[in-house]
Scaffold this motif. Structure first.
Motif, PDB file in Angstrom:
ATOM      1  N   GLU A 197     -14.241  11.343  -1.129  1.00  0.00           N
ATOM      2  CA  GLU A 197     -14.699  11.233  -0.043  1.00  0.00           C
ATOM      3  C   GLU A 197     -13.396  12.100   1.620  1.00  0.00           C
ATOM      4  O   GLU A 197     -12.316  11.606   1.454  1.00  0.00           O
ATOM      5  CB  GLU A 197     -15.060  10.487   1.140  1.00  0.00           C
ATOM      6  CG  GLU A 197     -16.815  10.504   0.298  1.00  0.00           C
ATOM      7  CD  GLU A 197     -17.831   9.201   0.358  1.00  0.00           C
ATOM      8  OE1 GLU A 197     -17.738   8.694   1.392  1.00  0.00           O
ATOM      9  OE2 GLU A 197     -19.073   9.766   0.033  1.00  0.00           O
TER      10      GLU A 197
ATOM     11  N   ALA B  18     -18.797  14.909   2.041  1.00  0.00           N
ATOM     12  CA  ALA B  18     -17.444  15.004   0.503  1.00  0.00           C
ATOM     13  C   ALA B  18     -16.626  15.458   0.002  1.00  0.00           C
ATOM     14  O   ALA B  18     -15.885  16.396   0.958  1.00  0.00           O
ATOM     15  CB  ALA B  18     -18.856  15.507  -0.218  1.00  0.00           C
ATOM     16  N   GLN B  19     -16.102  14.936  -1.375  1.00  0.00           N
ATOM     17  CA  GLN B  19     -14.772  16.007  -0.990  1.00  0.00           C
ATOM     18  C   GLN B  19     -14.860  16.882  -2.635  1.00  0.00           C
ATOM     19  O   GLN B  19     -14.216  16.168  -4.063  1.00  0.00           O
ATOM     20  CB  GLN B  19     -13.301  15.422  -1.074  1.00  0.00           C
ATOM     21  CG  GLN B  19     -11.900  16.242  -1.426  1.00  0.00           C
ATOM     22  CD  GLN B  19     -11.981  16.833   0.340  1.00  0.00           C
ATOM     23  OE1 GLN B  19     -12.182  18.290  -0.012  1.00  0.00           O
ATOM     24  NE2 GLN B  19     -11.382  17.065   1.259  1.00  0.00           N
TER      25      GLN B  19
ATOM     26  N   ASP C 282     -22.904  13.555  -4.732  1.00  0.00           N
ATOM     27  CA  ASP C 282     -22.901  13.323  -3.817  1.00  0.00           C
ATOM     28  C   ASP C 282     -23.650  12.409  -2.700  1.00  0.00           C
ATOM     29  O   ASP C 282     -24.912  12.831  -2.902  1.00  0.00           O
ATOM     30  CB  ASP C 282     -21.591  14.223  -2.587  1.00  0.00           C
ATOM     31  CG  ASP C 282     -21.191  13.169  -1.482  1.00  0.00           C
ATOM     32  OD1 ASP C 282     -19.906  12.295  -1.550  1.00  0.00           O
ATOM     33  OD2 ASP C 282     -21.731  13.273  -0.207  1.00  0.00           O
ATOM     34  N   PRO C 283     -23.378  11.102  -2.681  1.00  0.00           N
ATOM     35  CA  PRO C 283     -22.294   9.891  -2.388  1.00  0.00           C
ATOM     36  C   PRO C 283     -22.212   9.106  -3.844  1.00  0.00           C
ATOM     37  O   PRO C 283     -21.469   7.693  -3.989  1.00  0.00           O
ATOM     38  CB  PRO C 283     -22.785   9.536  -1.226  1.00  0.00           C
ATOM     39  CG  PRO C 283     -23.809   8.993  -1.095  1.00  0.00           C
ATOM     40  CD  PRO C 283     -24.366  10.458  -1.649  1.00  0.00           C
TER      41      PRO C 283
END
Length: 766
Positions: free
Chosen positions: A401, A408-409, A433-434
């Motif tokens: 993240e 989120a990443q 996500d997550p």
């Protein structure tokens, strides 16, 4: 003579004039039925329950035609009218419906056509398409059951509690067949149905444990929602069944030294969230610097050869930013440097930290962690990422993240950053996500990259990172397929052993996890061979529920499942009921016979606990930061001592000159095998343990041949089978392992020994 048409019409009118009005109405009704439908008669209703199950809304305009049309529209083959305005549908008569003594008992005019009769008082006018089937009054299903299930009787619910914890509600499809099949699939050997639509799974021992008692059969009187010819319990009553065939699982219960044991190793100086086995024979403890204790420096190194002198056993080290929920791996460079990636917030999420392990057991090191976010940083900030050494020696960094409890990443990146390269967007990370944090990563023998996250898995192309294959979803809980396996639903994963000649597909196993929301910890492991044609997940029940647990590989090819809780999810204060028991998993045994219930600890190891393999074959157990008001932050460090170290066998030993291997090479070693058990060697990858993820873990058994006390190891054939990096090499004499020696295989293909540029980082060269 009159034409024939007039003669026929006159005859018909004469015949109609002779009928009673009731007969005429019946005739009109029959003539109004659609093709293939017939009037079946007047039936008694309500003796053992309704004879048709699906009642439609009452209608002030009800006719025979409207009721039949309604049932046809709903897909039924039987229709019935009652009390003049009620319409019922089904595909057969149920509850042993019988005809009334006389058709005239159906004597109430239809509300929408007084010329028609629509049943009577507890009498139903029945119409059907084709032959009418009448089913007997429902009873408990005792024949035609799946597998080896047998009906046991009617029981009460527990004393103030449910008998079984796993409830499945099937409003329209519940039956003994569907319920028992689902419970069987997840390894439950007792099951029951309740309220007609509820299915419950568990074990026979739960009946007495919860205070349930036998009830009269008449108490279980509600028809199954999916098969009305059978009964599925009643109000707080269960129709229960027991599996009588070959056991669905066999758990072993060794005793004494065969159960292993926990031992206190040393009092700690930090509450670690990540531990790494160093190539210098020492162990790195990383804690949440900046959000931990006020005097924390973030990192410490443990020298177990100095256990008797804690001031020498612990070496204080330093990081500059907060490593809270970061990732670590050991680089394949010649120094075996450790890299730590990501962190909690701000600059720490971009952080890349490096440590060159130095010193040796009994000899203090002087190197410290090096970090300068202005010289070296990730392209994207990451909290809860995963990392892995690729076959080309680069470091793959996946997911996370943007920062603490942030967005989120959903992408991945490579270290060192290839010229002009950016991050690669992953829609599957965005979508899940997550529940996909700290995804499980592994190189497969084909060269593809396995990724396990949430309840999904896929194989990525190692160059483009496009998806090559999507695996079936992982099974979750028996009553919740949406349960997950990665943080925050946090199970724990391992690669299963690879054996020379390394032609068999590689196996992956993931144990435990939890459900979204309710946080019901899972009590199963799932395994798959991702590259195999049949890559379906195999489910095996565990002896207890586990979430936030750890798993580590042992030198003999077995695995310890350890730490965690029996309820909840990962995070501060989100899990309860510590799981104090260790489980040994032996993949050489048949499926569902692989688990042994081992010794217990007295120390709760909850969120932020770890387990890694030591060079002497013990398991280093550390950490716990639950912040739940019940269980303390845990500084104490334990070891789990496996049975092979407790059975009085002499320990083998070996010497090796060449510790820097190529692929497909022959490596001589000199061995001492005092137990006479025959020589085997195992290679176990350098691992970093955090949040159920053992980054770098891999177990290989290369071929070995011996003449006298000289043995020759044939190293694994290529970088896909055995990615470049550092491995602990063990010699086994029967089940007894030697103390390991660190070896490197595959060199440093990415030239990490000369990376990173800049004066802030010490580089070992290539």
């Amino acid at each position: 003579m009159a034409p024939s048409f007039f003669r026929s019409a006159f005859s018909a009118l004469l015949w109609l004039s002779l009928l009673t009005s009731s007969d005429a109405s019946a005739l009109i009704a029959k003539r109004a039925l659609p093709t293939g439908w017939t009037y079946s008669g007047c039936y008694v209703d309500g003796v053992s329950g309704r004879v048709l199950r699906h009642q439609q809304p009452d209608s002030a305009t009800l006719t025979t035609e409207s009721c039949v049309d309604k049932c046809i529209g709903l897909g039924y083959n039987v229709a019935g009218t009652e009390y003049g305005r009620q319409c019922f549908c089904d595909n057969y008569l149920v509850n042993g419906g019988t005809k009334a003594a006389a058709d005239t008992e159906c004597n109430i005019n239809c509300a929408g056509n007084a010329a028609q009769k629509c049943g009577g008082s507890n009498r139903m006018s029945i119409y059907s398409k084709g032959s009418l089937t009448v089913r007997a009054p429902p009873a408990a299903q005792k024949t035609g059951l799946p597998g080896s299930w047998q009906y046991q009787g009617c029981i009460t619910e527990g004393n103030g509690q449910r008998v079984w914890k796993y409830q499945i509600i099937n409003q329209n499809t519940n039956s003994a067949t569907s319920c028992l099949s689902q419970c069987q699939e997840f390894g439950y050997q007792a099951a029951g149905m309740e309220y007609g639509s509820e299915c419950w799974c568990g074990d026979a021992v739960d009946i007495a444990a919860t205070g349930s008692t036998t009830a009269p059969e008449t108490d279980c009187s509600v028809p199954c929602s999916g098969d009305s010819q059978y009964l599925c319990g009643g109000g707080n009553r269960l129709s229960w069944y027991l599996w009588k065939g070959t056991p669905l699982y066999v758990w072993n219960y060794p005793t004494g030294v065969n159960a292993g044991r926990y031992e206190l190793l040393i009092g700690g100086v930090c509450v670690p969230l990540l531990t790494t086995s160093g190539v210098n024979g020492k162990y790195t403890f990383v804690e949440k610097y900046g959000t931990g204790t006020p005097n924390s420096t973030g990192v410490y190194e443990l020298d177990v050869s100095q256990i008797g002198n804690p001031s020498l056993a612990w070496r204080t080290m330093h990081v500059k930013t907060d490593v809270f929920c970061s990732a670590s791996v050991t680089l394949p460079d010649k120094a075996g440097r450790q890299i730590n990636i990501g962190g909690w917030a701000g600059d720490s999420t971009f952080g890349i930290r490096l440590y060159w392990p130095d010193g040796s057991p009994g000899v203090p090191g002087v190197n410290d962690w090096q970090e300068n976010v202005n010289e070296l940083s990730l392209q994207k900030g990451r909290w809860y990422p995963s990392a892995m050494v690729m076959t080309n020696g680069s470091i793959l960094v996946v997911g996370g993240e943007i920062g603490s409890n942030s967005a989120a990443q959903p992408n991945l990146e490579i270290l060192p950053r290839p010229p002009g390269a950016g991050v690669v967007y992953c829609d599957w990370l965005q979508r899940t996500d997550p529940n996909n944090l700290y995804p499980f990563l592994a190189i497969l023998p084909s060269g593809g990259i396995f990724v396990g996250y949430y309840n999904e898995a896929r194989i990525l192309d190692p160059v483009t990172f496009d998806t090559i294959k999507t695996l079936p979803n992982m099974p979750g809980a028996v009553n919740n397929p949406g349960a997950g396996r990665s943080y925050p639903l946090e199970g724990t994963a391992m690669l299963l052993p690879q054996y020379a000649p390394f032609t068999a597909p590689l196996g992956v196993i993931i144990c435990g996890g939890s459900t979204i929301g309710a946080g019901i910890a899972l009590d199963n492991c799932v395994s798959s061979q991702p590259e195999a044609a049949n890559n379906a997940w195999t489910l095996e029940r565990m002896p207890s529920q586990r979430v936030i647990s750890c798993m580590t590989a042992l030198p003999d090819g077995t695995y310890m499942i350890i730490n965690g809780a029996k309820q909840g999810a990962a995070g501060f204060g989100l899990a309860t009921n510590p799981n104090l028991n260790a489980v040994l998993y032996d993949p050489s045994k048949p499926v569902n016979q692989r688990m042994s219930v081992m010794a217990n600890t007295t120390i709760a190891r909850m969120y932020h606990s770890e387990a890694i393999l030591m060079t002497d074959g013990r398991v280093l157990v550390s950490g716990s930061d639950p912040q739940d008001g019940k269980n303390p932050q845990e500084y104490r460090v334990e070891v789990f001592v496996p049975p092979y170290l407790l059975q009085g066998r002499p320990r083998p030993s070996f010497t090796i000159a060449n510790k820097d291997w190529g692929y497909g090479a022959s490596i001589p070693i000199t061995v001492n095998l005092p137990g006479g058990g025959g020589a085997r060697v195992s290679m176990l990858g350098a691992e970093s343990s955090t949040h159920g993820n053992s980054m770098g873990q891999r177990t290989l058994f290369p071929a070995v041949s011996c003449a006298g006390n000289t043995c020759t190891i044939t190293t694994p054939p290529n970088k896909n089978v055995c990615p470049p990096g550092w491995y602990q090499l063990f010699l086994l004499d029967g089940p007894m392992p030697s103390v390991s020696t660190w070896i490197r295989i595959g060199g440093d293909p990415a030239g990490l020994g000369n990376w990173p540029p800049g004066p802030s980082f010490k580089k070992p060269g290539v």
